[in-house]
Motif scaffolding. Structure first.
Motif, PDB file in Angstrom:
ATOM      1  N   ASN A 120       0.845  -1.197   0.000  1.00  0.00           N
ATOM      2  CA  ASN A 120       0.000   0.000   0.000  1.00  0.00           C
ATOM      3  C   ASN A 120       0.883   1.251   0.000  1.00  0.00           C
ATOM      4  O   ASN A 120       1.494   1.595   1.015  1.00  0.00           O
ATOM      5  N   ILE A 139      -0.063   4.416  -0.385  1.00  0.00           N
ATOM      6  CA  ILE A 139      -0.654   5.493   0.418  1.00  0.00           C
ATOM      7  C   ILE A 139      -0.309   5.290   1.890  1.00  0.00           C
ATOM      8  O   ILE A 139      -0.005   6.255   2.615  1.00  0.00           O
ATOM      9  N   GLU A 140      -0.295   4.052   2.337  1.00  0.00           N
ATOM     10  CA  GLU A 140       0.071   3.771   3.735  1.00  0.00           C
ATOM     11  C   GLU A 140       1.536   4.117   3.985  1.00  0.00           C
ATOM     12  O   GLU A 140       1.888   4.604   5.074  1.00  0.00           O
ATOM     13  N   LEU A 142       3.114   6.536   2.512  1.00  0.00           N
ATOM     14  CA  LEU A 142       3.142   7.991   2.650  1.00  0.00           C
ATOM     15  C   LEU A 142       2.663   8.421   4.034  1.00  0.00           C
ATOM     16  O   LEU A 142       3.115   9.435   4.563  1.00  0.00           O
ATOM     17  N   HIS A 143       1.728   7.659   4.611  1.00  0.00           N
ATOM     18  CA  HIS A 143       1.282   7.954   5.979  1.00  0.00           C
ATOM     19  C   HIS A 143       2.427   7.802   6.969  1.00  0.00           C
ATOM     20  O   HIS A 143       2.448   8.483   8.006  1.00  0.00           O
ATOM     21  N   GLY A 199      -3.980   2.587  -5.659  1.00  0.00           N
ATOM     22  CA  GLY A 199      -4.091   3.835  -4.908  1.00  0.00           C
ATOM     23  C   GLY A 199      -5.256   4.745  -5.205  1.00  0.00           C
ATOM     24  O   GLY A 199      -6.093   4.958  -4.347  1.00  0.00           O
ATOM     25  N   GLU A 209      -1.984  12.792   1.517  1.00  0.00           N
ATOM     26  CA  GLU A 209      -1.272  11.652   0.917  1.00  0.00           C
ATOM     27  C   GLU A 209      -1.781  11.344  -0.486  1.00  0.00           C
ATOM     28  O   GLU A 209      -0.987  11.173  -1.416  1.00  0.00           O
ATOM     29  N   ASN A 210      -3.134  11.284  -0.658  1.00  0.00           N
ATOM     30  CA  ASN A 210      -3.600  10.877  -1.987  1.00  0.00           C
ATOM     31  C   ASN A 210      -3.444  11.989  -3.025  1.00  0.00           C
ATOM     32  O   ASN A 210      -3.267  11.717  -4.217  1.00  0.00           O
ATOM     33  N   TYR A 212       0.146  11.666  -4.083  1.00  0.00           N
ATOM     34  CA  TYR A 212       0.264  10.486  -4.949  1.00  0.00           C
ATOM     35  C   TYR A 212      -0.291  10.797  -6.338  1.00  0.00           C
ATOM     36  O   TYR A 212       0.305  10.420  -7.356  1.00  0.00           O
ATOM     37  N   TRP A 213      -1.420  11.495  -6.393  1.00  0.00           N
ATOM     38  CA  TRP A 213      -2.041  11.865  -7.667  1.00  0.00           C
ATOM     39  C   TRP A 213      -1.107  12.754  -8.480  1.00  0.00           C
ATOM     40  O   TRP A 213      -0.906  12.537  -9.679  1.00  0.00           O
TER      41      TRP A 213
END
Length: 1010
Positions: free
Chosen positions: A290, A292-293, A295-296, A327, A344-345, A348-349
């Motif tokens: 993951n 996104i995780e 990035l967390h 994602g 985070e998203n 990522y985008w």
């Protein structure tokens, strides 16, 4: 040969030397013979007798390595095989009651090795540590040894990890791998490992410890520190160890960010590769893939660039199908719903869209699947930016509200950056994006932090400079002079008079009505008709007064332009102006619009009380002067004054502008500036007579005092207590010297001293900048090397004469000498001279050193000078050699120091030998030789590369420590479980044939003697 066949010990050792023999069969055969013996003592003595032949060989010969491997296997073969888990559980109580003792032969071998570890021969010490390492490594995981033996091994290896020879330290470190006790806070092995990681000078020893150290809260910081090691192989292994042994949750957010930031920006490609191929996949695997995780787990709001680099590295290792599946949760418009946007998203985008955008035509189709069209995205961005709340003073104390505002601003920033990925070729979409950007820039509710990025995206969509200027000027005009409706205040006196007049008219009307009724009652109709006409006039008068009152109570709104001069508005306008000037082509002339902005906005803001406004005004002024030499001449003195008198941040901005102007226009600008000004630039009174820094720009006509005043100012900034100002000045002087605008040995000497000064040890930017500059500057041309050579003696005098209270007293003069000698080598030049008879820079340096030594032959620094002489690379010119021989002869007569005399004699012998070689070469040179052949060029390039690497190493090390040749040799850098570069198969075979060692002759000789 079968396993049951019994072997003599001598025969077993002879067969063990050959790599193709099966070691297991040899072990089984010799073990069978051993088990049948009743008296084991003679076997032990004979076995050790033959083992000693291998232990006296230090070189890693294949035959010796085979023997050592055989001995380790045979010794550990007497251990009972590990029991199954079920048997261990069933017999746990019995094992506690009857502990198993070590086998006599294994104990004998350990005792022999421990008695030999203090031998005078480094070869014996090396083989002892190697054998102990192999014996402990060959034991089963659940093997046990006697506590007393454990302590003895432990103490012996702790002594050997401090051995003089690196290979001994490597094997001792590896041998202690299974002796670690990570849960013991006072474990001596762990303590020794941490000490080695911090202090051992040999990179291979540090690598060996990294490969075997156990991870614990105590050792983790030491391993993390090795990711910043000076050697790339150590850094690479440190990242591998962290990827394999350290869970991502065991690291703090700061440690994770630091690892990624340093690893992805490392100068070495192999380190970057191990971060991308080992560390990031290991972390993703722990998080079930993951992203996104992941990035967390990072602080993306404070390390956005590191997070973007991390995402790019991850995307490079994935297929397009995986990228499109992971994602993002987009809606039918190919947008993330506003309520689902997170830091985070959105990051990522943005990273995904930029990754596809950078792929060009190949990624265009994939980009269309993850990003909406321009018009749709413009409306989406416009709607979100309007929801960003304005942070008022009363809400600053509310942490929750503050966090919400910061989160929305972070998301908005990255949504603005996504504009760069839009397809703006379609006219309608591009116009809509432009309209949204202009509207958001003009809105006073738009946060100031968005102004720079919004302006940048706006200018990227408008390609023509004239249209850019017009567009930004209109926006600045709307922001600074907005159209406002003004309401005229009601005149109280006029209103009161109107009310009085209205009351009088009403009274007259009432009286007239009463009189009219009386006339009608008296039937006087003629007078009643006349009175009625007068009543009509009074009614009209009343209506007129009422209309005037109504108009005065409802005044008309007027549209006016009101100029705003508050700091926030000025800062917004200056930010847009600065971004415009940066994006403009440097060849674009300053037009009327820019001139108007300068006179109405920039120059008045320089005197503003707000520091942020003044700083941005200085940035605008400095950028604008780059477009016009006339403007630069006009405002140069102003920039010089600001650089000395204002706050630190503003002084740095002015200093950058001054350096840029000197780089672009040269010091000729100062002469023209002085001619147009009534007063010269300010000059420091205490340095006017001291500094004599020359300006060596060939075509400049600048008066010497004007240029000197500027250089004196810069020179004084190098002594500033403010590290930022000192660093910026050093970087500016380095740029001016590298481009040839100035040529000063004194400034170069000052920069060298600043680089070595312990005060600047924590200033990584300064150290990095100067380290790169020294290397590039010296390699650029011979003229630059002459500047370095001229600064050699002044630099050394400053160091040697520094008082004990000065930080320069701590600087190692040997390191400085090594650096400057390497920088002036003729072989490090990018384009070395092909004239072999040309006099080298080192020739001049040698004459200078000899002259300095003749001044005072009893001075303490003559040893340093003599050592330097022996390291110089001299030319083959006969005149130079004769002069040097004469000087050396005088020195040999006057110098009395023995160490110095040996160095001088060595130097004299080298000159004599080189002269003889020159005569031989000149004799052979009678035959025609083509000096432009590829072979000669290859030899020159090889020599240059070889010298260049040595000089590069010196420049890149902050302390300039000298490593011994033994440390760098391949013979001492090979260690167990430490990866090395493998040679080619052909080279390997040749080396084996050439260096093959047979122990049979020694064994036979000893047997015959016995």
């Amino acid at each position: 040969m079968t396993a049951d066949t019994e072997l003599e010990i001598k025969e077993a050792f002879q067969l063990a030397q050959k790599g193709h023999n099966n070691k297991a069969k040899l072990v089984a055969s010799l073990k069978s013979r051993y088990n049948k013996l009743e008296d084991k003592t003679s076997f032990h003595e004979e076995f050790v007798h033959y083992l000693k032949h291998a232990m006296i060989v230090y070189k890693r010969e294949p035959t010796v390595e085979n023997v050592i491997e055989f001995v380790a296997r045979f010794s550990t073969s007497f251990q009972s095989p590990p029991k199954a888990e079920e048997d261990q559980q069933g017999n746990s109580e019995e094992e506690e009651e009857e502990p198993e003792d070590d086998h006599p032969f294994l104990s004998f071998i350990f005792n022999f090795l421990l008695e030999s570890h203090k031998a005078n021969s480094h070869a014996v010490r090396f083989r002892v540590c190697q054998l102990i390492n192999k014996l402990l490594g060959s034991m089963a995981e659940n093997a046990q040894i006697d506590d007393d033996l454990f302590d003895r091994i432990h103490q012996a290896m702790l002594v050997r990890v401090t051995d003089k020879f690196p290979n001994v330290r490597i094997q001792a470190s590896l041998a202690m791998t299974r002796l670690q006790q990570p849960r013991d806070p006072d474990c001596p092995t762990i303590n020794a490992y941490m000490l080695i990681l911090d202090n051992d000078s040999n990179a291979e020893v540090r690598r060996a410890v990294l490969s075997c150290i156990a991870m614990s809260p105590r050792t983790l910081p030491k391993v993390l520190k090795r990711t910043r090691d000076i050697k790339e192989n150590v850094r690479k292994l440190a990242y591998q160890v962290i990827a394999e042994k350290v869970h991502i949750k065991a690291l703090t957010i700061a440690q994770r960010v630091s690892l990624l930031q340093q690893g992805l920006q490392d100068a070495s490609k192999v380190v970057k590769e191990v971060v991308c191929s080992r560390l990031l996949p290991a972390w993703l695997q722990l998080l079930d893939g993951n992203i996104i995780e992941l990035l967390h787990k990072l602080d993306v709001e404070n390390c956005a660039q590191t997070a973007l680099d991390t995402l790019t590295a991850i995307f490079n290792g994935q297929t397009p199908e995986q990228l499109l599946q992971d994602g993002l949760q987009l809606d039918s418009r190919k947008l993330i719903p506003v309520e689902s946007l997170t830091c985070e998203n959105v990051l990522y985008w943005r990273a995904l869209c930029e990754f596809f955008k950078n792929k060009g035509d190949e990624g265009e189709e994939m980009l269309e699947q993850v990003l909406a069209d321009a018009a749709t995205y413009a409306d989406y961005l416009h709607g979100y930016l309007k929801t960003v709340p304005v942070l008022s003073e009363e809400h600053r104390a509310d942490f929750n509200h503050l966090e919400l505002v910061m989160t929305k601003e972070f998301i908005s920033q990255h949504l603005i950056h996504l504009i760069g990925c839009l397809d703006t070729n379609e006219e309608g979409g591009r116009k809509r994006v432009l309209a949204v950007l202009q509207e958001m820039l003009a809105l006073p509710q738009t946060p100031s932090s968005f102004v720079s990025s919004l302006t940048e995206k706006l200018l990227n969509l408008v390609l023509d400079d004239n249209r850019r200027i017009q567009t930004v000027a209109e926006v600045i005009s709307d922001v600074r002079e907005p159209i406002m409706d003004t309401v005229q205040p009601v005149d109280e006196n006029m209103s009161r008079r109107q009310q009085v007049q209205l009351a009088e008219v009403k009274v007259q009307i009432m009286e007239a009505k009463q009189t009219l009724e009386d006339y009608i009652t008296a039937q006087d109709f003629s007078r009643a008709a006349e009175l009625k006409d007068s009543m009509m006039e009074l009614e009209n008068r009343r209506n007129q007064i009422l209309q005037e009152i109504a108009e005065s109570n409802q005044p008309a709104d007027k549209e006016t332009h009101t100029e705003k001069n508050d700091p926030e508005t000025l800062l917004r306008c200056l930010t847009m102006c600065a971004e415009l000037l940066k994006q403009m082509n440097i060849k674009t002339r300053i037009g009327p619009t820019i001139s108007a902005l300068m006179s109405s906005l920039v120059l008045p803001s320089i005197a503003n009380a707000h520091p942020g406004v003044r700083n941005m005004a200085v940035v605008c002024l400095g950028t604008c002067t780059l477009h016009s030499k006339e403007l630069a001449k006009t405002h140069m003195v102003l920039l010089l004054q600001i650089a000395q008198l204002d706050e630190v941040k503003i002084r740095i901005s002015a200093l950058r502008a001054i350096v840029d102007l000197l780089l672009l226009f040269g010091f000729q600008l100062l002469s023209e500036t002085a001619a147009t000004q009534t007063t010269p630039p300010p000059r420091s009174p205490d340095r006017q007579e001291e500094d004599t820094t020359p300006v060596a720009e060939g075509k400049t006509d600048a008066p010497e005092d004007t240029a000197q005043s500027v250089l004196v100012m810069l020179y004084e900034f190098l002594d500033s207590e403010v590290s930022e100002l000192r660093t910026e000045t050093a970087e500016g002087l380095a740029k001016l010297m590298y481009t040839g605008r100035i040529s000063s040995a004194k400034i170069f000497s000052r920069l060298v001293l600043l680089w070595y000064n312990p005060v600047t040890e924590d200033d990584t930017r300064l150290r990095h900048c100067l380290g790169v500059f020294f290397q590039l500057y010296a390699r650029e041309s011979r003229v630059h090397q002459e500047v370095v050579e001229e600064s050699f003696l002044p630099t050394l005098r400053t160091l040697l004469n520094a008082p004990s209270t000065s930080p320069l007293a701590e600087v190692d003069a040997n390191s400085v000498v090594e650096l400057m000698v390497e920088l002036t080598r003729p072989s490090v030049l990018i384009k070395p001279s092909t004239n072999t008879e040309e006099v080298f820079v080192h020739d001049y340096l040698a004459v200078r050193l000899c002259g300095e030594m003749l001044k005072d032959p009893t001075a303490p620094e003559i040893r340093l000078y003599a050592k330097t002489l022996s390291n110089l690379e001299l030319s083959t010119d006969d005149t130079v050699k004769k002069d040097l021989q004469t000087l050396l002869q005088q020195l040999l007569e006057e110098v009395r120091d023995r160490v110095c005399l040996r160095s001088l004699e060595k130097m004299m012998n080298q000159l004599v030998d080189s002269k003889e070689q020159t005569e031989l070469l000149s004799a052979s040179a009678l035959q025609p030789v083509d000096f432009n052949t590829d072979e000669a060029a290859t030899e020159d390039l090889c020599k240059s590369a070889k010298r260049g690497k040595r000089g590069q190493r010196k420049v890149c090390t902050a302390k300039g420590k000298k490593t011994s040749s033994k440390t760098a040799s391949s013979e001492e850098s090979d260690g167990e479980n430490v990866p090395v570069v493998r040679p080619s198969r052909r080279a390997k075979t040749a080396a084996l044939e050439k260096t093959k060692l047979d122990l049979n002759t020694l064994i036979n000789k000893e047997s015959n003697v016995s």
